[in-house]
Each structure stands twice: as C-alpha cells, then as structure tokens.
Motif scaffolding. Structure first.
Motif, PDB file in Angstrom:
ATOM      1  N   ASN A  67       0.813  -1.211   0.000  1.00 16.16           N
ATOM      2  CA  ASN A  67       0.000   0.000   0.000  1.00 16.16           C
ATOM      3  C   ASN A  67       0.847   1.261   0.000  1.00 16.16           C
ATOM      4  O   ASN A  67       0.407   2.302  -0.497  1.00 16.16           O
ATOM      5  N   LEU A 102     -10.788   0.491   5.780  1.00 14.19           N
ATOM      6  CA  LEU A 102     -10.967  -0.619   6.702  1.00 14.19           C
ATOM      7  C   LEU A 102     -11.572  -1.831   6.003  1.00 14.19           C
ATOM      8  O   LEU A 102     -11.147  -2.972   6.228  1.00 14.19           O
ATOM      9  N   THR A 106      -7.609  -3.048   4.725  1.00 17.24           N
ATOM     10  CA  THR A 106      -7.105  -3.691   5.942  1.00 17.24           C
ATOM     11  C   THR A 106      -7.740  -5.054   6.172  1.00 17.24           C
ATOM     12  O   THR A 106      -7.042  -6.074   6.231  1.00 17.24           O
ATOM     13  N   THR A 107      -9.054  -5.105   6.329  1.00 16.49           N
ATOM     14  CA  THR A 107      -9.696  -6.396   6.590  1.00 16.49           C
ATOM     15  C   THR A 107      -9.664  -7.286   5.355  1.00 16.49           C
ATOM     16  O   THR A 107      -9.493  -8.507   5.471  1.00 16.49           O
ATOM     17  N   SER A 110      -5.986  -8.592   4.959  1.00 14.66           N
ATOM     18  CA  SER A 110      -5.611  -9.402   6.130  1.00 14.66           C
ATOM     19  C   SER A 110      -6.335 -10.738   6.131  1.00 14.66           C
ATOM     20  O   SER A 110      -5.715 -11.793   6.327  1.00 14.66           O
ATOM     21  N   GLY A 248      -5.513   2.976   4.712  1.00 15.66           N
ATOM     22  CA  GLY A 248      -5.165   1.571   4.815  1.00 15.66           C
ATOM     23  C   GLY A 248      -3.727   1.377   5.254  1.00 15.66           C
ATOM     24  O   GLY A 248      -3.418   0.479   6.054  1.00 15.66           O
ATOM     25  N   GLN A 251      -3.515   2.072   8.976  1.00 14.41           N
ATOM     26  CA  GLN A 251      -4.093   0.983   9.756  1.00 14.41           C
ATOM     27  C   GLN A 251      -3.161  -0.213   9.806  1.00 14.41           C
ATOM     28  O   GLN A 251      -2.965  -0.825  10.872  1.00 14.41           O
ATOM     29  N   PHE A 252      -2.557  -0.560   8.671  1.00  8.26           N
ATOM     30  CA  PHE A 252      -1.618  -1.681   8.660  1.00  8.26           C
ATOM     31  C   PHE A 252      -0.353  -1.358   9.455  1.00  8.26           C
ATOM     32  O   PHE A 252       0.206  -2.232  10.125  1.00  8.26           O
TER      33      PHE A 252
END
Length: 393
Positions: A67, A102, A106-107, A110, A248, A251-252
């Motif tokens: 990212n 998110l 991210t989700t 992941s 993103g 968040q990571f």
C-alpha cells in the motif's frame, strides 16, 4: 444507482442504430476493456502471490509495502489532475475514507492472507468467486442495484450472476480430461485439500481459514458497494483511491507495529521478494484500485463484481501458457458458463441504459418539438404525479 447514464442528455449527440449515443457506446466498450485488463492484472498477482507466501516476508509487512507503493504511485496524479475537482474535505469524508480503507484494504487483505495461510490457494480461489453474488445481494438490499425478480430483466440479472459464480467454481473444482496443452509438460494438479491435509503445522485450522476467507469476500463486496455512494458525493476518483490507500497504510502500520516487532521481518532479502512487492503495489493496488474505482463510478458495483470470475479463467489460461499446465475440460465448461452469465448481466445493463437514454431524450425534447413550446412547457408540472412515479417503477 451506480450505472446512471452520463453524458446522454445532449440533444445533438450522434446516435447508433438503436438510438444510443455513440459516446455512450464508446464508454461501454472502454468499461469492458478496463475490466478485462483489471482481471488480467489481478490474475497475475494471484499467480505471483503463491510464490510470495514462501519467500519469508511477514504477512503484515507485505501489505504495508504494497500500500505504500500504491500510495506513492497514485497520490501525485490525484494531487495534480484533480486539483479543481476535489470537494472541500470534511470530517464526514474522512470517516468515509477511513471505513473504505478498513473494508477494502485492511480487513480485505488481512483476511485473505490469513485464510490462504490456513487453507490452500485453490480453495481460496474458489471461495473468492462468491464476491459477485455477495455484492449483488448487498447492492440490491441497499437499493444501489435495482432488481425486479418479477420481471424478465431482473431474473436475467440474478441468473447471470449465479452462472458466473458457477462457472468459476467449475474451473476451480472440476478438472476433467485434458483437452489441450504442452504434451511434454509435467503437470502437478493441486486439489482442494481436506481439513486433515491443511498442513503439518498443528496451529493451522482449515475451519478457521474458511471463516477468514468468507470475511475476505464480505469485506471485498462491502468495499465495492460502499464506493458507489461515496463517489457520487466525492467525484474525484483518484483522490478517493489515494485517501483509501493512505488510511489503509496507517491501519496496517498500527497493526504491524504492535504485532510484528522483529526488525528482520521488515527486511527484503532477495530480488524476487522486491519484484513481488513492486508488482503488488504498482499493478495489483495502484493501477488496479484506480481502474476499479473508475469502473464502479461509471458502471456500478455489480458490473465490476460480475467480472470477478473471469480472473479464475485467466489464471487457468496463464498457467497453461506460462507454466506449461494442460487445459482441462472443466476449464472449458466453466468458461462457457462465465460467458453466458456475463452476457445475461451485460444485456440487462445495456437494456437499462437504453431505456434511461430514451426517457432522458423524451423529457428533454417534449418542449422543443411542439409549436407552442412556451405555453406547453409552462403547463408541465414541476414534479410528476404519484401515479406516474408508480407506473415508471
């Protein structure tokens, strides 16, 4: 609706034989080409990611680099090209970009890596093809995609989505006899592993991997659906993608800083790792996110999601051409189902656009075609009557 016709209201626009403006026909062709190129890029990443899992890069560090590269690619274009198109930033927009990151980064990433680690690439590829059906259901429930199951077009749209999912599933799960391919190739076919064969590591859980992959599909579908209303209020597409990548990345970074404290995990030890991360960041994130956002804005989330099974077909073709794998009967059967499903959905989309163009042309030309244009226009109500609205629906 995400596939509203744009640029069809000009009275002097050139039209094709079916009454559809030539500009709209050209844009639809561009949409199809863009979606095919997008799925080709994702198919290449799907092949490359299978190698990346065995290279030693941390599953949290990998998306950070991915990212970061995508943001560095997109941000300059968004800043200079959309300087006049960006609306003023508000706390509401920031919250929407955070939620898009998110769900979509991210989700999504992941859950995919965790699910792939606990199951197998073949199973992950198979379950990924539920994205069109999930997106279709979400968009219909939220009113973004209009579906009338009592009408022929609504049934065709639902049937086409199911055919696409069925075709991709057949390609992944059913091999059948070899039809063509390099005769001298040594082919190793990886079947879907049973729960007992998920791995020698006792920490691996096939059931948990399935849950992760379903979370990945739900996140991906949510991202496709949520982008449509955001793009209506914030029409700067590259900026939306850049902000999504930015949040993103943050968040990571926050997750990796807590979980991955080993400095060696952040180090790239080979050129193969670097090439994999560059491909992931430049193609699978940077270019793919920008193209996908444009396609969602112009074609709607279901139009984008219905192309997802094409990725499985392209992976099978790429494996046959580049890796020397034979092409089996299951691949041909799945391809036929995918093409039939795409035809149904895209036919419905074409009919919807043609109907919208005719309604727009009729509304714009009703006053121009009458001799007493001024008088007749003054008599027209500002809003249609409830009966007219009900008949239009």
């Amino acid at each position: 609706m995400g596939d509203d016709v744009r640029g069809l209201h000009g009275g002097g626009a050139a039209t094709t034989g079916g009454g559809v403006p030539a500009a709209a026909k050209t844009e639809r062709a561009r949409l199809h080409v863009a979606m095919l190129a997008l799925q080709l890029g994702y198919a290449g990443f799907h092949v490359v990611s299978r190698l990346a899992l065995n290279m030693g890069v941390s599953k949290l560090v990998f998306p950070v680099y991915r990212n970061l590269i995508a943001l560095c690619l997109l941000a300059p274009f968004a800043y200079f090209l959309e300087r006049k198109d960006r609306p003023a930033m508000t706390p509401g927009f920031l919250l929407q970009f955070f939620l898009l990151a998110l769900c979509g980064i991210t989700t999504n990433q992941s859950f995919y890596l965790l699910g792939l680690d606990n199951t197998s690439p073949t199973f992950a590829s198979a379950i990924q093809n539920s994205v069109p059906a999930i997106t279709f259901a979400m968009a219909a429930a939220l009113g973004i995609e209009r579906v009338r199951l009592r009408r022929r077009d609504g049934l065709a749209k639902a049937a086409g989505t199911l055919l696409c999912v069925a075709g991709a599933t057949v390609i992944t799960l059913f091999k059948g006899p070899a039809v063509f391919g390099p005769a001298a190739a040594v082919v190793t076919v990886t079947a879907v592993a049973p729960p007992q064969a998920a791995g020698n590591n006792s920490s691996k859980s096939w059931a948990l991997g399935c849950v992760y992959l379903m979370g990945h599909c739900l996140s991906w579908s949510s991202w496709l659906v949520l982008q449509a209303p955001v793009l209506k209020r914030y029409p700067a597409r590259l900026s939306v993608t850049s902000y999504t990548c930015f949040f993103g990345l943050l968040q990571f970074l926050a997750i990796a800083a807590v979980v991955e404290r080993d400095a060696a995990a952040w180090t790239l030890t080979s050129g193969s790792e670097l090439l994999t991360i560059l491909y992931a960041g430049l193609v699978a994130s940077g270019v793919a996110f920008a193209v996908q956002t444009w396609c969602i804005d112009r074609g709607g989330p279901v139009f984008v999601a219905v192309y997802q099974p094409v990725q499985t077909l392209l992976v099978a073709i790429m494996a046959s051409l580049l890796l020397g794998e034979q092409f089996y009967l299951g691949g041909i059967m799945g391809a036929v189902l995918i093409i039939a499903g795409l035809y149904l959905v895209l036919w419905v989309k074409s009919e919807e656009r043609a109907l919208a163009a005719k309604q727009a042309a009729g509304a714009a030309g009703v006053c121009d075609d009458e001799p007493d244009a001024a008088a007749s226009c003054l008599k027209q109500p500002l809003l249609p009557s409830p009966a007219t609205l009900e008949s239009a629906v």
